[in-house]
Design an enzyme around this catalytic site. Structure first.
Site, PDB file in Angstrom:
ATOM      1  CG  ASN A   2      -2.466   6.812   0.134  1.00 34.19           C
ATOM      2  OD1 ASN A   2      -2.252   7.643   0.968  1.00 34.19           O
ATOM      3  ND2 ASN A   2      -1.530   6.102  -0.282  1.00 34.19           N
ATOM      4  CB  CYS A  61      -1.954  10.404  -3.748  1.00 30.79           C
ATOM      5  SG  CYS A  61      -2.765   9.061  -3.337  1.00 30.79           S
ATOM      6  CG  ASN A 117       0.761   6.880   4.441  1.00 27.64           C
ATOM      7  OD1 ASN A 117       1.788   6.214   4.273  1.00 27.64           O
ATOM      8  ND2 ASN A 117      -0.418   6.822   3.763  1.00 27.64           N
ATOM      9  CB  THR A 118       5.732   6.042   5.454  1.00 28.13           C
ATOM     10  OG1 THR A 118       5.107   6.753   4.162  1.00 28.13           O
ATOM     11  CG2 THR A 118       5.491   4.477   5.361  1.00 28.13           C
TER      12      THR A 118
END
Length: 300
Positions: free
Chosen positions: A125, A128, A190-191
């Site tokens: 991810n 971050c 991702n968002t």
């Protein structure tokens, strides 16, 4: 009828998994969903040490979806390896571990400690915040994407999936950077960064002010980005963003995704994943498609 797909040498019985952060590690959903029926279970983000997450309130409903600013709250790698992996090994499904960190060293620590664990792939991810670079997400700078991909790949024993942020000008630049760094696959999106204001309190709905927008509202953006990335790179793509059912999932597959992940839909329909598996199978039967791979990237 063949619904299996192969990503970086890992064989998935079907292309359906859930998106990290919406399913825990499957424990909460196992009473609703037969985890054996999923192509994979993708865990919540795992860091080198426990993360408390952001202050509350950190979830807000919005038209067409939701905002979240959970802050990747997780118990850390020690608890994860003792509790979550043994639970998932009871099931006949692949295990994809989502890894998060605030520095390159933190990512590498987790990746190395997962090296001898019975997990199939690692999803990195990179949304971050990079604390060494003033808080900008790793995934918003192509040089940082390529650098962290290369570093993680050098230490990983399992194939790595780089999870890309949509909060960029050109997703193809990020996809190519991940591929150049040695990514075995990429996942997106991702968002999207969003905000909600409570007009009665005259205050932000989230303590963090901004949050990640997910749900049906982001799907057209996600399909477009998956299509663009599929044209730009050769590595497999896992598509996600607003998928609620088989129809949604098939859009991503036709756009070029080898597999799909269902996120926000799990919150209001815990059966969404298995219903999507059944729906894809029904679609293939209806149109006489013997192999799902014939659908991947069929729209050009």
């Amino acid at each position: 009828m063949n619904m299996s797909v192969n990503i970086a040498g890992v064989e998935f019985k079907n292309p359906v998994m859930e998106a990290s952060g919406t399913f825990g590690s499957g424990m909460e959903y196992s009473e609703f969903v037969d985890l054996n029926r999923l192509g994979a279970v993708v865990t919540k983000g795992v860091a080198s040490v426990p993360w408390p997450g952001n202050p509350t309130p950190r979830i807000a409903e919005v038209y067409g979806g939701m905002l979240n600013a959970i802050g990747l709250q997780n118990p850390g790698i020690d608890v994860f390896t003792k509790r979550d992996i043994p639970f998932l090994k009871q099931y006949d499904t692949k295990i994809v571990v989502n890894v998060c960190g605030k520095t390159t060293e933190e990512y590498i620590d987790v990746v190395e400690r997962l090296g001898d664990q019975p997990v199939d792939m690692l999803e990195i991810n990179i949304s971050c915040p990079n604390v060494k670079e003033g808080g900008i997400a790793f995934g918003q700078d192509p040089k940082a994407v390529e650098a962290i991909t290369r570093e993680v790949k050098a230490h990983a024993r399992q194939p790595i999936i780089m999870k890309l942020s949509p909060n960029v000008t050109d997703i193809t630049v990020m996809a190519r950077a991940a591929e150049a760094g040695g990514a075995d696959a990429i996942s997106l999106i991702n968002t999207l960064t969003g905000m909600k204001i409570d007009i009665h309190k005259r205050a932000f709905a989230l303590a963090n002010r901004t949050g990640g927008l997910s749900g049906p509202a982001v799907k057209p953006v996600a399909v477009r980005m998956v299509y663009q990335a599929a044209q730009a790179v050769k590595v497999p793509i896992i598509g996600m963003g607003g998928i609620r059912n088989a129809d949604d999932a098939l859009e991503f597959i036709l756009a070029g995704a080898t597999a799909v992940a269902i996120g926000t839909a799990n919150f209001h329909n815990p059966y969404a994943t298995v219903e999507t598996v059944d729906g894809i199978r029904a679609y293939m039967e209806t149109y006489g498609i013997g192999d799902i791979r014939d659908l991947i990237g069929a729209v050009r």
